[in-house]
Design an enzyme around this catalytic site. Structure first.
Site, short mmCIF file in Angstrom:
data_model
loop_
_atom_site.label_atom_id
_atom_site.label_comp_id
_atom_site.label_asym_id
_atom_site.label_seq_id
_atom_site.Cartn_x
_atom_site.Cartn_y
_atom_site.Cartn_z
N HIS A 73 0.80 -1.22 0.00
CA HIS A 73 0.00 0.00 0.00
C HIS A 73 0.84 1.28 0.00
CE1 HIS A 73 -3.34 -2.58 2.04
NE2 HIS A 73 -3.16 -2.87 0.76
N LYS A 79 5.23 6.46 7.70
CA LYS A 79 4.59 5.50 8.61
C LYS A 79 5.65 4.96 9.54
CE LYS A 79 1.71 3.74 4.88
NZ LYS A 79 1.30 2.61 4.06
C1 LIG Z 1 -5.63 2.05 6.67
C2 LIG Z 1 -6.95 2.49 7.30
C3 LIG Z 1 -8.11 1.78 7.08
N1 LIG Z 1 -9.29 2.20 7.61
C4 LIG Z 1 -10.50 1.36 7.40
C5 LIG Z 1 -10.92 1.15 5.98
C6 LIG Z 1 -11.53 -0.25 6.01
O1 LIG Z 1 -12.87 -0.16 6.44
C7 LIG Z 1 -10.73 -0.96 7.09
C8 LIG Z 1 -9.62 -1.85 6.53
O2 LIG Z 1 -8.86 -1.03 5.63
P1 LIG Z 1 -7.76 -1.66 4.67
O3 LIG Z 1 -8.26 -2.90 4.06
O4 LIG Z 1 -7.26 -0.58 3.77
O5 LIG Z 1 -6.62 -2.04 5.75
P2 LIG Z 1 -5.17 -2.60 5.48
O6 LIG Z 1 -5.19 -3.47 4.28
O7 LIG Z 1 -4.67 -3.16 6.72
O8 LIG Z 1 -4.36 -1.28 5.10
C9 LIG Z 1 -3.11 -1.02 5.67
O9 LIG Z 1 -2.16 -1.92 5.06
C10 LIG Z 1 -0.81 -1.71 5.42
C11 LIG Z 1 0.05 -2.66 4.62
C12 LIG Z 1 -0.40 -0.29 5.36
O10 LIG Z 1 0.75 0.05 5.04
C13 LIG Z 1 -1.37 0.71 5.90
O11 LIG Z 1 -0.98 2.04 5.60
C14 LIG Z 1 -2.74 0.43 5.38
O12 LIG Z 1 -2.81 0.69 4.00
O13 LIG Z 1 -10.19 0.07 7.93
C15 LIG Z 1 -9.35 3.33 8.38
O14 LIG Z 1 -10.44 3.72 8.88
N2 LIG Z 1 -8.21 4.05 8.62
C16 LIG Z 1 -7.01 3.66 8.10
O15 LIG Z 1 -5.96 4.35 8.34
#
Ligand SMILES: Cc1cn([C@H]2C[C@H](O)[C@@H](COP(=O)(O)OP(=O)(O)O[C@H]3O[C@@H](C)C(=O)[C@@H](O)[C@H]3O)O2)c(=O)[nH]c1=O
Length: 182
Positions: free
Chosen positions: A62, A72
């Site tokens: 990501h 980060k």
């Molecule tokens: C990343 C993030 C997600 N969310 C929400 C969106 C969704 O409903 C749920 C899960 O989101 P995601 O599937 O994008 O989560 P995830 O796949 O764990 O995303 C994360 O992956 C890693 C590898 C990173 O480096 C992070 O910056 C972030 O991108 O959480 C937030 O509210 N705030 C946040 O900062």
């Protein structure tokens, strides 16, 4: 805190220095002055928790679109992960190169990732939990990603057939025009 340089410019593996006594240890995990001295982000806007049930889970790779690319800081507080960073900076001499780091609830190592890199990880144990400190405010509109198995990067993962999200499973193949011009 020990700041170890890596093969990727601006990415640091941070090792807290443990002050041990009969109770356990105490270690600083963040210091604004030490971050500022090195030109690292010192104003983290959001902290988040990533909890992962299964061993072999992959989240990634990501990054945020410009001008919202963020820094980060990643820390594993339970279990362990194979944490991967890929250089996606246009014109960088390490463009598309990656490095992996083992972060665990035991080694307490942290990874500092500046803008210009895609980030992801694979859990090495069930119930692995990470803490994220992010310099930006979450906005789904600026989230972007590259495939964890993209041939452009050739990332060597530890386990095959990972548990991944629908979104990560359907990311588009990498194209050089996605590179970030920082
Ligand atoms: C990343 C993030 C997600 N969310 C929400 C969106 C969704 O409903 C749920 C899960 O989101 P995601 O599937 O994008 O989560 P995830 O796949 O764990 O995303 C994360 O992956 C890693 C590898 C990173 O480096 C992070 O910056 C972030 O991108 O959480 C937030 O509210 N705030 C946040 O900062």
């Amino acid at each position: 805190m020990l700041f170890h340089t890596t093969s990727l410019e601006g990415v640091f593996l941070i090792e807290p220095e443990q002050l041990t006594d009969n109770r356990g240890f105490f270690a600083r995990a963040f210091c604004r002055d030490q971050f500022k001295e090195r030109g690292l982000e010192e104003n983290f806007q959001q902290w988040s928790i990533s909890s992962n049930i299964h061993k072999g889970t992959i989240r990634g790779m990501h990054f945020q679109n410009l001008p919202f690319a963020e820094s980060k800081m990643i820390q594993c507080i339970q279990g362990s992960v194979y944490d991967v960073v890929v250089d996606i900076r246009k014109g960088s001499k390490t463009y598309k190169q990656w490095e992996a780091f083992r972060l665990s609830g035991e080694n307490h190592h942290m990874l500092y990732i500046p803008p210009g890199y895609a980030h992801g990880f694979q859990t090495l144990e069930p119930h692995s939990t990470l803490y994220y400190h992010m310099s930006g405010i979450y906005d789904p509109a600026v989230q972007n990603g590259a495939r964890y198995d993209d041939p452009a990067f050739h990332i060597k993962w530890i386990y095959q057939d990972p548990v991944i999200s629908e979104r990560d499973a359907h990311l588009a193949p990498w194209r050089d025009e996605y590179a970030l011009h920082l």
